[in-house]
Enzyme design. Structure first.
Site, mmCIF file in Angstrom:
data_model
loop_
_atom_site.group_PDB
_atom_site.id
_atom_site.type_symbol
_atom_site.label_atom_id
_atom_site.label_comp_id
_atom_site.label_asym_id
_atom_site.label_seq_id
_atom_site.Cartn_x
_atom_site.Cartn_y
_atom_site.Cartn_z
ATOM 1 N N TYR A 181 0.855 -1.189 0.000
ATOM 2 C CA TYR A 181 0.000 0.000 0.000
ATOM 3 C C TYR A 181 0.888 1.235 0.000
ATOM 4 O O TYR A 181 1.617 1.481 0.954
ATOM 5 C CB TYR A 181 -0.911 -0.047 1.228
ATOM 6 C CG TYR A 181 -1.867 1.103 1.414
ATOM 7 C CD1 TYR A 181 -2.140 2.033 0.412
ATOM 8 C CD2 TYR A 181 -2.529 1.264 2.631
ATOM 9 C CE1 TYR A 181 -3.028 3.066 0.607
ATOM 10 C CE2 TYR A 181 -3.424 2.301 2.844
ATOM 11 C CZ TYR A 181 -3.667 3.197 1.829
ATOM 12 O OH TYR A 181 -4.552 4.228 2.037
ATOM 13 N N LYS A 209 -1.786 -1.595 -3.712
ATOM 14 C CA LYS A 209 -2.750 -0.495 -3.747
ATOM 15 C C LYS A 209 -1.936 0.765 -3.956
ATOM 16 O O LYS A 209 -1.216 1.210 -3.068
ATOM 17 C CB LYS A 209 -3.538 -0.427 -2.440
ATOM 18 C CG LYS A 209 -4.480 0.770 -2.356
ATOM 19 C CD LYS A 209 -5.157 0.866 -0.990
ATOM 20 C CE LYS A 209 -6.046 2.092 -0.895
ATOM 21 N NZ LYS A 209 -6.682 2.229 0.440
#
Length: 299
Positions: free
Chosen positions: A133, A161
């Site tokens: 992320y 992400k």
């Protein structure tokens, strides 16, 4: 499994500031019937930094319990201490968690080698799939594509992400990682364009209040029907923008309460409630997008 509209789920709280399990179950049930592909539990939107470690684990496990196999649950397990991130990840080793979402260390701002070693250590401590992320606006550090490409060679690091909002990153990542590496947007505003360039979904804040719409948008995009997806995206654009009129999740929790998805609008300090001026802006965005007049979606 890790594609389409994945909701970055809020953590509802009662008037005492404790986790509201009744509202949490209601939210999970809502996403099950709305086409959401998976749930991220206790990420940024789930107020991970405002929960104790015990609460953090409990919310993830309750979400898993309420899902009851109907939707994959991804646990937020990031920390700015590698040892802490490893320990939190390992709390779920014997669970049915589908994957862990691990944010880059925040505040201490490691260099690229530090980022590589951090995620390598986490991945070596578990067999659970790991989703990286990257959100520099929150963490103060930016994991570059070349570092992601090194990490993508580790077997259980399965995707990222990418929440910079920089669409050039998609092209850079596509050139550097293997074809099975999952590219997920972390920015609702640019998610459709991200998918046009090769992403397969979005971990979405907007999906908290527009679950059906975001699920349909992502489904159409993955079927290469970008024209129809654009119509949905254009309608949701005021909401995409208004949900970041203040720090996430301050606006989205207010919207969830307004739409009847949760019982109370409560955040933990240092997060405070949305101002009246910003409430008016967000309410108008809900009206303009048609969400305020389509509350049957939220029963």
């Amino acid at each position: 499994m890790f594609m389409g509209s994945i909701v970055a789920l809020i953590t509802p709280m009662d008037l005492k500031g404790t986790v509201d399990r009744i509202s949490l179950k209601k939210l999970v049930d809502h996403h099950v019937v709305s086409g959401t592909s998976a749930i991220v539990s206790v990420g940024t939107t789930g107020e991970m930094s405002g929960l104790t470690h015990e609460e953090h684990v409990d919310v993830v496990m309750r979400t898993l319990e309420f899902s009851d196999g109907r939707l994959p649950v991804i646990a937020g397990t990031g920390a700015n201490s590698t040892a802490e991130a490893v320990a939190l990840t390992n709390k779920f080793n014997d669970s049915d968690i589908a994957a862990c979402l691990s944010v880059t260390p925040y505040y201490n701002r490691p260099n690229q080698e530090g980022l590589f070693q951090h995620f390598k250590a986490i991945s070596e401590s578990t067999d659970l799939p790991q989703i990286l992320y990257n959100v520099p606006i929150r963490t103060g550090c930016d994991m570059l594509p070349i570092t992601v490409s090194r990490l993508a060679k580790i077997k259980n690091i399965v995707g990222i992400k990418e929440a910079t909002g920089n669409l050039n990153r998609v092209n850079q990542l596509k050139q550097l990682v293997h074809e099975d590496f999952i590219l997920l947007s972390g920015d609702d505003l640019s998610a459709l364009d991200f998918m046009k360039l090769g992403g397969v979904g979005v971990i979405s804040v907007t999906a908290n209040i527009a679950a059906k719409e975001m699920a349909e948008l992502c489904k159409l995009a993955n079927e290469n029907d970008f024209s129809t997806a654009q119509h949905i995206n254009q309608r949701l654009m005021p909401v995409h923008q208004a949900l970041f009129i203040d720090s996430n999740p301050i606006p989205v929790k207010w919207a969830c309460k307004e739409l009847g998805l949760i019982s109370h609008y409560v955040l933990r300090l240092p997060m405070t409630v949305l101002s009246e001026v910003h409430r008016d802006v967000l309410k108008q965005a809900l009206i303009d997008s048609g969400l305020f007049y389509n509350q049957s979606n939220y029963k």
